[in-house]
Design a protein around this motif. Structure first.
Motif, PDB file in Angstrom:
ATOM      1  N   ALA A 121      -0.837   0.207   6.263  1.00  0.00           N
ATOM      2  CA  ALA A 121      -0.686  -0.176   4.805  1.00  0.00           C
ATOM      3  C   ALA A 121      -0.710   1.097   4.195  1.00  0.00           C
ATOM      4  N   GLU A 122      -1.806   2.175   4.600  1.00  0.00           N
ATOM      5  CA  GLU A 122      -1.935   3.407   3.901  1.00  0.00           C
ATOM      6  C   GLU A 122      -0.805   4.470   4.166  1.00  0.00           C
ATOM      7  N   SER A 123      -0.600   4.362   5.424  1.00  0.00           N
ATOM      8  CA  SER A 123       0.578   5.326   5.714  1.00  0.00           C
ATOM      9  C   SER A 123       1.919   5.038   5.123  1.00  0.00           C
ATOM     10  N   TRP A 124       2.102   3.687   4.752  1.00  0.00           N
ATOM     11  CA  TRP A 124       3.244   3.129   4.029  1.00  0.00           C
ATOM     12  C   TRP A 124       3.406   3.555   2.599  1.00  0.00           C
ATOM     13  N   GLY A 125       1.995   3.532   2.109  1.00  0.00           N
ATOM     14  CA  GLY A 125       2.189   3.934   0.651  1.00  0.00           C
ATOM     15  C   GLY A 125       1.695   2.485  -0.003  1.00  0.00           C
ATOM     16  N   ILE A 126       1.657   1.594   0.575  1.00  0.00           N
ATOM     17  CA  ILE A 126       1.549   0.337  -0.234  1.00  0.00           C
ATOM     18  C   ILE A 126      -0.098  -0.061  -0.599  1.00  0.00           C
ATOM     19  N   ILE A 127      -0.965   0.847   0.160  1.00  0.00           N
ATOM     20  CA  ILE A 127      -2.418   0.759  -0.311  1.00  0.00           C
ATOM     21  C   ILE A 127      -2.689   2.269  -0.611  1.00  0.00           C
ATOM     22  N   THR A 128      -3.207   2.315  -1.453  1.00  0.00           N
ATOM     23  CA  THR A 128      -3.106   3.867  -1.928  1.00  0.00           C
ATOM     24  C   THR A 128      -4.615   4.391  -2.579  1.00  0.00           C
ATOM     25  N   PRO A 129      -5.614   4.413  -1.742  1.00  0.00           N
ATOM     26  CA  PRO A 129      -6.936   4.935  -2.084  1.00  0.00           C
ATOM     27  C   PRO A 129      -6.952   6.312  -2.789  1.00  0.00           C
ATOM     28  N   ARG A 130      -7.684   6.481  -3.821  1.00  0.00           N
ATOM     29  CA  ARG A 130      -8.248   7.871  -4.102  1.00  0.00           C
ATOM     30  C   ARG A 130      -9.405   8.083  -3.305  1.00  0.00           C
ATOM     31  N   VAL A 131      -9.566   9.444  -3.111  1.00  0.00           N
ATOM     32  CA  VAL A 131     -10.528  10.118  -2.592  1.00  0.00           C
ATOM     33  C   VAL A 131     -11.456  10.676  -3.355  1.00  0.00           C
ATOM     34  N   VAL A 132     -12.793  10.173  -3.253  1.00  0.00           N
ATOM     35  CA  VAL A 132     -13.812  10.983  -4.212  1.00  0.00           C
ATOM     36  C   VAL A 132     -14.906  11.296  -3.435  1.00  0.00           C
ATOM     37  N   ASP A 133     -15.243  12.714  -3.319  1.00  0.00           N
ATOM     38  CA  ASP A 133     -16.548  13.334  -2.320  1.00  0.00           C
ATOM     39  C   ASP A 133     -16.222  12.795  -0.876  1.00  0.00           C
ATOM     40  N   GLY A 134     -14.984  12.810  -0.350  1.00  0.00           N
ATOM     41  CA  GLY A 134     -14.754  12.451   0.848  1.00  0.00           C
ATOM     42  C   GLY A 134     -14.872  10.964   1.361  1.00  0.00           C
ATOM     43  N   ARG A 135     -14.925  10.263   0.139  1.00  0.00           N
ATOM     44  CA  ARG A 135     -14.806   8.510   0.349  1.00  0.00           C
ATOM     45  C   ARG A 135     -13.784   8.083  -0.157  1.00  0.00           C
ATOM     46  N   LYS A 136     -13.056   7.043   0.495  1.00  0.00           N
ATOM     47  CA  LYS A 136     -12.005   6.503  -0.277  1.00  0.00           C
ATOM     48  C   LYS A 136     -12.402   5.313  -0.906  1.00  0.00           C
ATOM     49  N   ILE A 137     -11.777   5.259  -2.258  1.00  0.00           N
ATOM     50  CA  ILE A 137     -12.033   4.427  -3.253  1.00  0.00           C
ATOM     51  C   ILE A 137     -10.751   3.154  -3.563  1.00  0.00           C
ATOM     52  N   TYR A 138     -10.853   2.037  -3.365  1.00  0.00           N
ATOM     53  CA  TYR A 138      -9.789   1.128  -3.475  1.00  0.00           C
ATOM     54  C   TYR A 138      -9.779   0.311  -4.769  1.00  0.00           C
ATOM     55  N   ASP A 139      -8.714   0.067  -5.565  1.00  0.00           N
ATOM     56  CA  ASP A 139      -8.862  -0.293  -6.670  1.00  0.00           C
ATOM     57  C   ASP A 139      -8.386  -2.038  -6.546  1.00  0.00           C
ATOM     58  N   PHE A 140      -8.187  -2.643  -7.698  1.00  0.00           N
ATOM     59  CA  PHE A 140      -7.981  -4.139  -7.537  1.00  0.00           C
ATOM     60  C   PHE A 140      -6.609  -4.214  -6.964  1.00  0.00           C
ATOM     61  N   GLU A 141      -5.525  -3.511  -7.306  1.00  0.00           N
ATOM     62  CA  GLU A 141      -4.273  -3.724  -6.803  1.00  0.00           C
ATOM     63  C   GLU A 141      -4.278  -3.472  -5.343  1.00  0.00           C
ATOM     64  N   ASP A 142      -5.096  -2.543  -4.726  1.00  0.00           N
ATOM     65  CA  ASP A 142      -5.216  -2.382  -3.548  1.00  0.00           C
ATOM     66  C   ASP A 142      -5.793  -3.570  -2.681  1.00  0.00           C
ATOM     67  N   ILE A 143      -7.009  -4.008  -3.058  1.00  0.00           N
ATOM     68  CA  ILE A 143      -7.417  -5.363  -2.506  1.00  0.00           C
ATOM     69  C   ILE A 143      -6.602  -6.392  -2.527  1.00  0.00           C
ATOM     70  N   ALA A 144      -5.861  -6.824  -3.663  1.00  0.00           N
ATOM     71  CA  ALA A 144      -4.866  -7.820  -3.814  1.00  0.00           C
ATOM     72  C   ALA A 144      -3.904  -7.768  -2.686  1.00  0.00           C
ATOM     73  N   ILE A 145      -3.304  -6.520  -2.566  1.00  0.00           N
ATOM     74  CA  ILE A 145      -2.274  -6.500  -1.623  1.00  0.00           C
ATOM     75  C   ILE A 145      -2.919  -6.598  -0.106  1.00  0.00           C
ATOM     76  N   GLY A 146      -3.825  -6.281   0.181  1.00  0.00           N
ATOM     77  CA  GLY A 146      -4.765  -6.168   1.170  1.00  0.00           C
ATOM     78  C   GLY A 146      -4.783  -7.781   1.602  1.00  0.00           C
TER      79      GLY A 146
END
Length: 239
Positions: A121-146
């Motif tokens: 899902a991340e490689s397809w660009g439908i779940i797109t976490p941002r990276v902060v200090d080397g850690r992925k952060i998923y937002d509400f839309e990412d969670i809903a799509i998952g």
């Protein structure tokens, strides 16, 4: 599952479940032997729906009973859809629940996605976490799509049934083209013509209303095309 397992899975007390059964809010379970009864996953979904309608929509049980009755008439697939819709489109949940999840492990736990499908899902660009200090952060839309991806698989719309989830990437690509054009037109129209604060308010309003429009126009067009194509296939069989 037995009543004990249902209590543990839902977090609802024995007394409450028995009240739901006595009052007809929940359907009577299938009797196995003697006083023992079996409860399938449908009971878990129904109890979650009851809790959501009480806690987030503040509905009385008399109204909830009517809603449950109507969704059961429509079939299990509609019960599942109604529960998911109530969870993901509920403004109370969106405001009060934790909006972000940090780390792939937490994301998988929250959605039910496997490592393989989260990575895809991340490689397809439908779940797109941002990276902060080397850690992925998923937002509400990412969670809903998952969650929707997992529900699709449970409903029989997945690789085991011949459906290629990579189709979701093509949906995303097609929508991105339409949305990009809309955002550019909206910004060109308002950015230099209204105060900054008003522009931000208009942008939020436009985002929400356009999202609702896309939801309903998709349902409308999909139902119409599905019926048209089914009719075409039936005609082919007859000819």
């Amino acid at each position: 599952m037995k009543l004990k397992e249902l209590i543990k899975t839902t977090g609802v007390s024995r007394e409450t479940i028995q009240f739901y059964l006595r009052d007809g809010i929940l359907p009577k379970p299938r009797k196995r032997s003697g006083a023992q009864a079996d409860y399938n996953e449908n009971y878990v979904d129904l109890i979650k729906l009851i809790k959501d309608l009480q806690e987030n929509h503040f509905l009385p049980l008399s109204v909830i009973k009517k809603i449950i009755k109507q969704t059961r008439k429509a079939g299990p697939e509609n019960e599942q859809f109604f529960r998911l819709q109530s969870e993901l489109f509920n403004p109370v949940n969106q405001v009060l629940s934790k909006q972000e999840i940090t780390g792939e492990k937490a994301m998988r736990k929250a959605t039910g996605l496997s490592p393989k499908w989260l990575a895809k899902a991340e490689s397809w660009g439908i779940i797109t976490p941002r990276v902060v200090d080397g850690r992925k952060i998923y937002d509400f839309e990412d969670i809903a799509i998952g969650k929707v991806m997992v529900e699709m698989d449970h409903a029989g719309i997945g690789p085991k049934n011949g459906f290629d989830p990579e189709v979701l990437k093509h949906y995303r690509d097609a929508l991105e083209t339409v949305i990009t054009k809309f955002i550019h037109r909206f910004t060109d129209l308002y950015f230099d013509n209204v105060p900054q604060e008003e522009f931000a308010e208009l942008g939020t309003c436009s985002l929400n209303l356009t999202g609702v429009y896309l939801y309903f126009i998709y349902r409308k067009l999909a139902k119409r095309e599905a019926q048209r194509y089914i009719d075409e296939l039936e005609q082919r069989k007859q000819s």
